[in-house]
Design an enzyme around this catalytic site. Sequence first.
Site, PDB file in Angstrom:
ATOM      1  N   ARG A   1      -7.243  -4.985  -2.628  1.00 45.38           N
ATOM      2  CA  ARG A   1      -5.780  -5.002  -2.661  1.00 45.38           C
ATOM      3  C   ARG A   1      -5.248  -3.595  -2.446  1.00 45.38           C
ATOM      4  NH1 ARG A   1      -3.831 -10.020  -6.545  1.00 45.38           N
ATOM      5  NH2 ARG A   1      -4.496 -11.568  -5.026  1.00 45.38           N
TER       6      ARG A   1
ATOM      7  N   GLN B   1      -3.197  -5.691   3.132  1.00 45.12           N
ATOM      8  CA  GLN B   1      -2.273  -6.723   2.646  1.00 45.12           C
ATOM      9  C   GLN B   1      -2.159  -7.901   3.612  1.00 45.12           C
ATOM     10  OE1 GLN B   1       1.411  -4.708   1.808  1.00 45.12           O
ATOM     11  NE2 GLN B   1       0.817  -4.209  -0.288  1.00 45.12           N
TER      12      GLN B   1
ATOM     13  N   ASP C   1      -5.085 -10.526   3.315  1.00 40.98           N
ATOM     14  CA  ASP C   1      -5.373 -11.044   1.971  1.00 40.98           C
ATOM     15  C   ASP C   1      -5.180 -12.561   1.891  1.00 40.98           C
ATOM     16  OD1 ASP C   1      -5.641 -11.543  -0.719  1.00 40.98           O
ATOM     17  OD2 ASP C   1      -4.193 -10.032  -1.364  1.00 40.98           O
TER      18      ASP C   1
ATOM     19  N   SER D   1      -3.700 -13.970  -1.550  1.00 37.86           N
ATOM     20  CA  SER D   1      -2.244 -13.896  -1.715  1.00 37.86           C
ATOM     21  C   SER D   1      -1.536 -14.958  -0.885  1.00 37.86           C
ATOM     22  CB  SER D   1      -1.746 -12.499  -1.328  1.00 37.86           C
ATOM     23  OG  SER D   1      -2.163 -11.543  -2.272  1.00 37.86           O
TER      24      SER D   1
ATOM     25  N   TYR E   1      -5.786  -7.148 -10.345  1.00 40.70           N
ATOM     26  CA  TYR E   1      -6.055  -8.433 -10.964  1.00 40.70           C
ATOM     27  C   TYR E   1      -5.964  -8.302 -12.482  1.00 40.70           C
ATOM     28  CZ  TYR E   1      -7.958  -9.812  -6.438  1.00 40.70           C
ATOM     29  OH  TYR E   1      -8.121 -10.082  -5.109  1.00 40.70           O
TER      30      TYR E   1
END
Length: 383
Positions: free
Chosen positions: A129, A134, A137, A140, A237
Amino acid sequence: MNAPAGGSPKIAVLRERAEGETRVAATPETVKKLVALGARVAVETGAGAGATLADTAYAEAGAEIGEAGAVVAGADIVLGVQGPDPALLTGAAPGAWVVAAHDPFGTRARLDGYGTAGLEALAMEFMPRITRAQSMDILSSQSNLAGYKAVLEAANAYGRAFPMMMTAAGTVAAARVFVMGVGVAGLQAIATARRLGAQVSATDVRAATREQIQSLGAKPIFVEQVAGIEGEGTGGYAGEMSPEYQAAQAELVSGHIAKQDVVITTALIPGRPAPRLVSDAQVASMRAGSVIVDLAVEQGGNVEGAVAGEVVVRHGVSIIGYPALARRLPADASALFSRNLFNFLSAFWDKEAGRPVLPDGDEIGDAIRLTRGGRVVHPRLVS
């Protein structure tokens, strides 16, 4: 990747074999982009059917359509939503990348199979992350959809309306929704429940999420005066809670949960069983007709009594345990997942080599590479 020098690298997209899997790892949109980069793309017949993507659409985007064996033959890269059985990959090029969500802690035998076959498995769920990752990911992108869908599933199962309604026959009270775990899925669940008119509260072990909860118009429910417990793990996380925090949270939640109509749990710790957030006694404290959606059911569940793939009724409360809720939005889930994969490949595309190159020592490569050179190499998987 040990693709032959010269020519275009071949990218294979297989139909997902896992039961209930509706998504596909490439869409006509991303196929077109991959072809534009210089790749040759082969798609298995019917690969996009679950997401209502026809073979003709892939063909028009520039893909070759065929049976699994022909699609994999000579492939330098295999894309998947879930890691395919190594037996399906016989005929792939030596050192071929297998880019997918591999569930590394739950499918060790499969990873060993990739290693034996000389394949390089890249776990997209291990994507760090960091800012430059991004757009790659998958956790997400899929969690965002899962949080949204969790609220819709709850609203569908709940026998009352979500918003407050004032009618000539009287007033209907707004549903009270409690979201446990304020990551990507939790934040989307809060926003969706608010849009539907519910009265929303939320909690998380990370104190930093308080402002995020408030910014969405929900009420934060936090354990106070337990020093030093922030719950922040590595990479953004959630971490594991201390026994003191767990006891304080259980007491706080027990009083709050009994007043809720809908509870949505989203807590996961990578590589570990899902933490238990809701006990059977807490379920029993809720009024009949209430609904709980457990988004962590595949990892053991946050809710006592939740069963993967089922809706269980305990003490008059419906506990929804549908796995991977993003699958229930297959078109959008596939679109986002496939863009994540394309963004990864394009970020490492070497124009001179005419193919993606993942250099040693790269933060992303080191994080996601599971197998290489005939063996499992990831530090978290090597004892």
